[in-house]
Design a protein around this motif. Structure first.
Motif, mmCIF file in Angstrom:
data_model
loop_
_atom_site.group_PDB
_atom_site.id
_atom_site.type_symbol
_atom_site.label_atom_id
_atom_site.label_comp_id
_atom_site.label_asym_id
_atom_site.label_seq_id
_atom_site.Cartn_x
_atom_site.Cartn_y
_atom_site.Cartn_z
ATOM 1 N N LEU A 1 -51.165 36.247 -64.356
ATOM 2 C CA LEU A 1 -50.899 35.737 -63.004
ATOM 3 C C LEU A 1 -51.330 34.286 -62.840
ATOM 4 O O LEU A 1 -51.340 33.766 -61.724
ATOM 5 N N GLY A 2 -51.700 33.630 -63.938
ATOM 6 C CA GLY A 2 -52.223 32.268 -63.881
ATOM 7 C C GLY A 2 -51.305 31.280 -63.177
ATOM 8 O O GLY A 2 -51.771 30.324 -62.559
ATOM 9 N N ALA A 3 -50.003 31.494 -63.241
ATOM 10 C CA ALA A 3 -49.057 30.575 -62.606
ATOM 11 C C ALA A 3 -48.965 30.797 -61.098
ATOM 12 O O ALA A 3 -48.417 29.965 -60.380
ATOM 13 N N TYR A 4 -49.508 31.917 -60.610
ATOM 14 C CA TYR A 4 -49.364 32.267 -59.201
ATOM 15 C C TYR A 4 -50.673 32.179 -58.408
ATOM 16 O O TYR A 4 -50.651 31.945 -57.211
ATOM 17 N N VAL A 5 -51.809 32.425 -59.055
ATOM 18 C CA VAL A 5 -53.110 32.422 -58.396
ATOM 19 C C VAL A 5 -53.760 31.058 -58.605
ATOM 20 O O VAL A 5 -53.794 30.551 -59.720
ATOM 21 N N ASN A 6 -54.273 30.470 -57.510
ATOM 22 C CA ASN A 6 -54.876 29.150 -57.603
ATOM 23 C C ASN A 6 -56.128 29.116 -56.730
ATOM 24 O O ASN A 6 -56.045 29.242 -55.507
ATOM 25 N N VAL A 7 -57.271 28.934 -57.358
ATOM 26 C CA VAL A 7 -58.548 28.914 -56.639
ATOM 27 C C VAL A 7 -58.615 27.735 -55.671
ATOM 28 O O VAL A 7 -59.013 27.890 -54.514
ATOM 29 N N ALA A 8 -58.220 26.557 -56.126
ATOM 30 C CA ALA A 8 -58.368 25.343 -55.318
ATOM 31 C C ALA A 8 -57.579 25.401 -54.016
ATOM 32 O O ALA A 8 -58.000 24.858 -53.000
ATOM 33 N N THR A 9 -56.420 26.075 -54.028
ATOM 34 C CA THR A 9 -55.585 26.121 -52.826
ATOM 35 C C THR A 9 -55.629 27.491 -52.134
ATOM 36 O O THR A 9 -54.826 27.751 -51.241
ATOM 37 N N SER A 10 -56.540 28.365 -52.549
ATOM 38 C CA SER A 10 -56.684 29.721 -51.989
ATOM 39 C C SER A 10 -55.378 30.510 -52.055
ATOM 40 O O SER A 10 -55.015 31.238 -51.143
ATOM 41 N N ALA B 1 -52.985 33.422 -53.641
ATOM 42 C CA ALA B 1 -53.158 34.748 -54.214
ATOM 43 C C ALA B 1 -51.795 35.417 -54.394
ATOM 44 O O ALA B 1 -50.778 34.902 -53.936
ATOM 45 N N ILE B 2 -51.812 36.573 -55.035
ATOM 46 C CA ILE B 2 -50.617 37.407 -55.142
ATOM 47 C C ILE B 2 -50.768 38.555 -54.137
ATOM 48 O O ILE B 2 -51.799 39.232 -54.119
ATOM 49 N N ALA B 3 -49.752 38.753 -53.315
ATOM 50 C CA ALA B 3 -49.728 39.862 -52.365
ATOM 51 C C ALA B 3 -48.801 40.933 -52.939
ATOM 52 O O ALA B 3 -47.596 40.730 -53.032
ATOM 53 N N GLU C 1 -50.535 44.349 -44.854
ATOM 54 C CA GLU C 1 -50.519 45.635 -45.538
ATOM 55 C C GLU C 1 -50.512 45.487 -47.057
ATOM 56 O O GLU C 1 -50.588 46.474 -47.775
ATOM 57 N N ALA C 2 -50.411 44.281 -47.568
ATOM 58 C CA ALA C 2 -50.309 44.048 -49.009
ATOM 59 C C ALA C 2 -51.686 44.120 -49.675
ATOM 60 O O ALA C 2 -52.716 43.909 -49.038
ATOM 61 N N PHE C 3 -51.675 44.427 -50.969
ATOM 62 C CA PHE C 3 -52.898 44.407 -51.775
ATOM 63 C C PHE C 3 -53.025 42.990 -52.337
ATOM 64 O O PHE C 3 -52.184 42.554 -53.125
ATOM 65 N N MET C 4 -54.045 42.255 -51.919
ATOM 66 C CA MET C 4 -54.219 40.864 -52.337
ATOM 67 C C MET C 4 -54.975 40.787 -53.665
ATOM 68 O O MET C 4 -56.022 41.424 -53.828
ATOM 69 N N VAL C 5 -54.445 39.995 -54.589
ATOM 70 C CA VAL C 5 -55.061 39.821 -55.904
ATOM 71 C C VAL C 5 -55.385 38.347 -56.097
ATOM 72 O O VAL C 5 -54.507 37.488 -55.977
ATOM 73 N N VAL C 6 -56.655 38.058 -56.396
ATOM 74 C CA VAL C 6 -57.076 36.682 -56.659
ATOM 75 C C VAL C 6 -57.478 36.485 -58.122
ATOM 76 O O VAL C 6 -57.833 35.387 -58.522
ATOM 77 N N ASN C 7 -57.425 37.556 -58.910
ATOM 78 C CA ASN C 7 -57.714 37.442 -60.342
ATOM 79 C C ASN C 7 -56.480 36.930 -61.068
ATOM 80 O O ASN C 7 -55.365 37.035 -60.558
ATOM 81 N N ASP C 8 -56.668 36.398 -62.260
ATOM 82 C CA ASP C 8 -55.544 35.791 -62.974
ATOM 83 C C ASP C 8 -54.784 36.755 -63.880
ATOM 84 O O ASP C 8 -53.893 36.332 -64.610
ATOM 85 N N SER C 9 -55.080 38.054 -63.822
ATOM 86 C CA SER C 9 -54.363 39.040 -64.631
ATOM 87 C C SER C 9 -54.334 40.391 -63.928
ATOM 88 O O SER C 9 -55.216 40.718 -63.137
ATOM 89 N N LEU C 10 -53.301 41.163 -64.228
ATOM 90 C CA LEU C 10 -53.228 42.572 -63.871
ATOM 91 C C LEU C 10 -53.178 43.359 -65.176
ATOM 92 O O LEU C 10 -52.665 42.865 -66.181
ATOM 93 N N TYR C 11 -53.692 44.581 -65.163
ATOM 94 C CA TYR C 11 -53.794 45.390 -66.382
ATOM 95 C C TYR C 11 -53.102 46.734 -66.173
ATOM 96 O O TYR C 11 -53.425 47.460 -65.235
#
Length: 183
Positions: A33-42, A44-46, A128-138
């Motif tokens: 998810l590195g291309a979608y999640v960005n710490v500096a701009t807050s 995330a993936i919903a 209602e979405a599950f928010m993901v701020v990590n850079d990978s899903l497993y």
């Protein structure tokens, strides 16, 4: 409050369970998810919805009679923290979705079992979405109570999601919850 930065799109990952894989064995796949999640701009993936698809053999059929050597289940989970090749308990905060395909060879019955945890998080509302701020899903899958049959079995996660912008406070709260879940 989250705001959508994109419309909905799909991410997919497939794990292949080799022919003859023993009951209790697990295979893991990783979605970057590195291309979608960005710490500096807050950013995330919903995750709005997760579907699991089970296929068998080189022709990718859905015939459950060929998936397992006997009566059993193919268990599947999607998490946002790395569980290795283990399944996590339902109360684990990193669990995004889970499901199972139960096969009764004796009576020629197959049923898809969804856990109580919802795999569909809402039509379009970001709240209602599950928010993901990590850079990978497993994605982890494997057989239980029976070995995989004579042909390989593919388990695919189809994840409907969108990129979302969170407030700094919301992003930090999700990151802390995710980190606490890892301990």
């Amino acid at each position: 409050m989250a705001t959508a930065k994109t419309g909905s799109f799909y991410l997919t990952e497939t794990v292949t369970l080799p022919a003859g894989a023993a009951s209790g064995s697990r295979v893991q796949g990783v979605i970057d998810l590195g291309a979608y999640v960005n710490v500096a701009t807050s950013q995330a993936i919903a995750i709005e919805a997760v579907d699991f698809v089970y296929q068998v053999g080189a022709d990718n059929s859905s015939d459950p009679a060929n998936m397992l050597a006997g009566n059993g289940t193919i268990s599947t989970q999607l998490t946002d923290l790395n569980p290795g090749t283990a399944l996590v308990r339902a109360d684990n905060q990193s669990l995004v979705a889970s499901g199972a395909l139960s096969i009764d060879q004796t009576n020629n019955i197959a049923s898809h079992v969804s856990d109580i945890y919802p795999d569909n998080f809402g039509p379009t509302a970001l709240s209602e979405a599950f928010m993901v701020v990590n850079d990978s899903l497993y994605l982890v899958a494997g057989p239980d109570n029976s070995a995989i049959g004579a042909q390989l079995v593919s388990v695919t996660a189809r994840i409907r999601c969108r990129v979302a912008k969170l407030s700094s406070k919301d992003w930090m709260a999700i990151a802390i919850q995710s980190t606490a879940s890892d301990n």
